[in-house]
Every structure is written in structure tokens, then in C-alpha cells.
Design a protein around this motif. Sequence first.
Motif, PDB file in Angstrom:
ATOM      1  N   GLU A  47      -3.688  -4.543  -0.592  1.00 25.16           N
ATOM      2  CA  GLU A  47      -5.148  -4.609  -0.763  1.00 25.16           C
ATOM      3  C   GLU A  47      -5.445  -5.314  -2.090  1.00 25.16           C
ATOM      4  O   GLU A  47      -5.005  -4.841  -3.140  1.00 25.16           O
ATOM      5  CB  GLU A  47      -5.723  -3.196  -0.771  1.00 25.16           C
ATOM      6  CG  GLU A  47      -7.234  -3.138  -0.472  1.00 25.16           C
ATOM      7  CD  GLU A  47      -8.100  -3.438  -1.693  1.00 25.16           C
ATOM      8  OE1 GLU A  47      -9.035  -4.250  -1.558  1.00 25.16           O
ATOM      9  OE2 GLU A  47      -7.823  -2.886  -2.758  1.00 25.16           O
ATOM     10  N   TRP A  98     -11.802  -4.459   4.115  1.00 25.89           N
ATOM     11  CA  TRP A  98     -10.357  -4.569   4.337  1.00 25.89           C
ATOM     12  C   TRP A  98     -10.034  -4.420   5.819  1.00 25.89           C
ATOM     13  O   TRP A  98      -9.265  -5.192   6.385  1.00 25.89           O
ATOM     14  CB  TRP A  98      -9.620  -3.517   3.516  1.00 25.89           C
ATOM     15  CG  TRP A  98      -8.119  -3.643   3.546  1.00 25.89           C
ATOM     16  CD1 TRP A  98      -7.341  -4.340   2.674  1.00 25.89           C
ATOM     17  CD2 TRP A  98      -7.223  -3.056   4.510  1.00 25.89           C
ATOM     18  NE1 TRP A  98      -6.008  -4.230   3.028  1.00 25.89           N
ATOM     19  CE2 TRP A  98      -5.915  -3.449   4.143  1.00 25.89           C
ATOM     20  CE3 TRP A  98      -7.403  -2.247   5.626  1.00 25.89           C
ATOM     21  CZ2 TRP A  98      -4.791  -3.054   4.873  1.00 25.89           C
ATOM     22  CZ3 TRP A  98      -6.284  -1.857   6.357  1.00 25.89           C
ATOM     23  CH2 TRP A  98      -4.997  -2.258   5.978  1.00 25.89           C
ATOM     24  N   TRP A  99     -10.642  -3.418   6.441  1.00 25.62           N
ATOM     25  CA  TRP A  99     -10.399  -3.202   7.866  1.00 25.62           C
ATOM     26  C   TRP A  99     -10.932  -4.366   8.697  1.00 25.62           C
ATOM     27  O   TRP A  99     -10.313  -4.774   9.686  1.00 25.62           O
ATOM     28  CB  TRP A  99     -11.047  -1.889   8.301  1.00 25.62           C
ATOM     29  CG  TRP A  99     -10.361  -0.686   7.740  1.00 25.62           C
ATOM     30  CD1 TRP A  99     -10.760   0.072   6.673  1.00 25.62           C
ATOM     31  CD2 TRP A  99      -9.151  -0.087   8.204  1.00 25.62           C
ATOM     32  NE1 TRP A  99      -9.869   1.101   6.449  1.00 25.62           N
ATOM     33  CE2 TRP A  99      -8.873   1.025   7.370  1.00 25.62           C
ATOM     34  CE3 TRP A  99      -8.276  -0.388   9.246  1.00 25.62           C
ATOM     35  CZ2 TRP A  99      -7.757   1.840   7.569  1.00 25.62           C
ATOM     36  CZ3 TRP A  99      -7.158   0.417   9.435  1.00 25.62           C
ATOM     37  CH2 TRP A  99      -6.913   1.521   8.606  1.00 25.62           C
ATOM     38  N   LEU A 114      -9.714   2.765   1.955  1.00 23.03           N
ATOM     39  CA  LEU A 114      -9.768   1.306   1.927  1.00 23.03           C
ATOM     40  C   LEU A 114     -11.180   0.875   2.296  1.00 23.03           C
ATOM     41  O   LEU A 114     -11.820   1.492   3.158  1.00 23.03           O
ATOM     42  CB  LEU A 114      -8.767   0.710   2.923  1.00 23.03           C
ATOM     43  CG  LEU A 114      -7.295   0.897   2.564  1.00 23.03           C
ATOM     44  CD1 LEU A 114      -6.402   0.616   3.771  1.00 23.03           C
ATOM     45  CD2 LEU A 114      -6.905  -0.013   1.400  1.00 23.03           C
ATOM     46  N   LEU A 141       0.817  -1.211   0.000  1.00 24.99           N
ATOM     47  CA  LEU A 141       0.000   0.000   0.000  1.00 24.99           C
ATOM     48  C   LEU A 141       0.853   1.265   0.000  1.00 24.99           C
ATOM     49  O   LEU A 141       0.382   2.332  -0.394  1.00 24.99           O
ATOM     50  CB  LEU A 141      -0.927   0.001   1.217  1.00 24.99           C
ATOM     51  CG  LEU A 141      -2.083  -1.001   1.146  1.00 24.99           C
ATOM     52  CD1 LEU A 141      -2.788  -1.097   2.481  1.00 24.99           C
ATOM     53  CD2 LEU A 141      -3.071  -0.591   0.054  1.00 24.99           C
ATOM     54  N   TRP A 158       2.615   0.360   6.736  1.00 24.15           N
ATOM     55  CA  TRP A 158       1.924   0.412   5.446  1.00 24.15           C
ATOM     56  C   TRP A 158       2.697  -0.211   4.300  1.00 24.15           C
ATOM     57  O   TRP A 158       2.108  -0.572   3.278  1.00 24.15           O
ATOM     58  CB  TRP A 158       1.543   1.858   5.138  1.00 24.15           C
ATOM     59  CG  TRP A 158       0.550   2.373   6.116  1.00 24.15           C
ATOM     60  CD1 TRP A 158       0.781   3.172   7.202  1.00 24.15           C
ATOM     61  CD2 TRP A 158      -0.846   2.074   6.153  1.00 24.15           C
ATOM     62  NE1 TRP A 158      -0.378   3.394   7.898  1.00 24.15           N
ATOM     63  CE2 TRP A 158      -1.395   2.739   7.272  1.00 24.15           C
ATOM     64  CE3 TRP A 158      -1.697   1.314   5.346  1.00 24.15           C
ATOM     65  CZ2 TRP A 158      -2.747   2.662   7.601  1.00 24.15           C
ATOM     66  CZ3 TRP A 158      -3.038   1.240   5.666  1.00 24.15           C
ATOM     67  CH2 TRP A 158      -3.549   1.908   6.778  1.00 24.15           C
TER      68      TRP A 158
END
Length: 267
Positions: A179, A121-122, A117, A105, A174
Motif C-alpha cells: 500500500e 486501495w480496494w 486499507l 502488507l 498478503w
Amino acid sequence: MRTHHAHTAKALDVQVEPGAEFWGWAGRTLGAPARTTTGAPVWLRLVSAPEDKASGKLWDGALDAQHAFGDLDGHRPALLAVHDAVDDGTAYRAELSVRVDQPALSDDPILQHDFQLPDSWWTDLAGTLEKVSAVDTDRVAVRQQYMDRAIPEFVGIPAPAVFCWTTAHADLHWANLTEPLRLLDWEGWGRSPEGFDAATLYAYSLLQPDAAARVRAVFPVLGSLAGLAAEATVCAQLLQTVSRGDNLTLADPLREWATELRRRLGR
């Protein structure tokens, strides 16, 4: 490193794709995309160390992670093979893994530009870290002795009590996330204060207030008494790197975080 990387590719019967190589810090690692004889995309990473240093947590991190976690329901690139060699006092370990097609990312561990996002994803990240935290291990990522020394020096408070030690990826920034969700780089995983991964991701998000706020929202351990030890530890770790001339863009927000932590303890 290139010579040994090529020798390892031959030993593991993979063909390295030309024109792409990725060097780690100080030339310690060399990675490149490759393909198996059946055409499957893989990643070949070579790490080197003096022969007498080729052991322990960092050296065995990827192999230990494979045994402990497998592919984490597809959220961790599976390790397929390991090849060890020693040449003239230097040890080399090659790790052949499933290739992750998505780029990280961020090129930098510190989030330099905010991006959106999806909620899924979270949710995946929170669920994956919960699975990681439940794995039993004798690997140690954060030592109490370090906390007792570094937190007073860099944050200005006594090391808060650790209510719960859990297993963490321990390098959750990160540049180690993709993703769809994949967690990369499992060298340093091990036992840490509860909330350590969340605190680490929060620290590397401090230049982007919306992202930092999202991390706090997804991981309510941050801001709680249970998460105080993890927050203080991560803050101390990164302020220590600032004192050595690294991560200087985080200096001011880290100091603000330290002030908040002191306020929470009434200091």
C-alpha cells in the motif's frame, strides 16, 4: 548464490546496497536492493534451478509478465533487465526490476493481523485484477486435470464447471501486496477459473473475519455460481498443503469453507 548475485550485479552495472538480503523458499532465490549508476533504486533478484529445469512457466514468469502487462499503470514493478548464466549444471537467472519502496502488507501470506486499507486501495486492486483478467495468454496457472482430481479429494464435491477461464496473478496473498498498491511476484500467473485471484486472497484472509468479509464485498464473484469453481480449487489447494503439514492455522476455516461449498451444491 551470493557469488553469482555479485557477478550479476557487476554484469548489469548496478551496486548492491550492503547489509540487506532476502532469501526465498529453500534458498532458491536471493534478492537485494541496489542502485544503478545514475542512483536509481532497483531490485536485483537471482533465481536458481538445475540446468535441465530452467525453463517453463515459473522460470519465465516475470519476463512473460513484463511483455504482457508492462507496469500495469504503476501497480506492477517493471522488469528492467534479465541476465542468464549456467555454472556446473545449475542455471541462474537474474531479474533487475524497479524497486518497490513500500514493504509488503504482511510478512506472512496468511493475514495474521487485521488492518484498515482505504477504499481507493480496494478500487485499485479490483481494477488492476480486471485488467489482468482481460489479457490473452497461453500460460496456464490451474489445470482442469488438477481440479478433477483435487476438488473431490479435499473438498468432497465433483469439480464444478468452469464458466469462464480468465488470466490471473495466481498467487494473490498478503505478502505479495503493498500500500499504495503494487502486486509482487509474477512467477506463476496464467489462465485460471474466473475469480481465482479473489478466492486466493479470501483464503489467506480467513483468520481475520472483517478482512475476509471485505474481500467478498469487493469481489461479488465469490459466492456466485460463476465463482464456485475458483473457490473450490483454492480451497482444495490449501487443504492439500494442510495435509502436508503447511498452513495449519488455516485448517479449521478451510474445512468450514469446504462445508459451505458442499452445502451450495446440495452435498
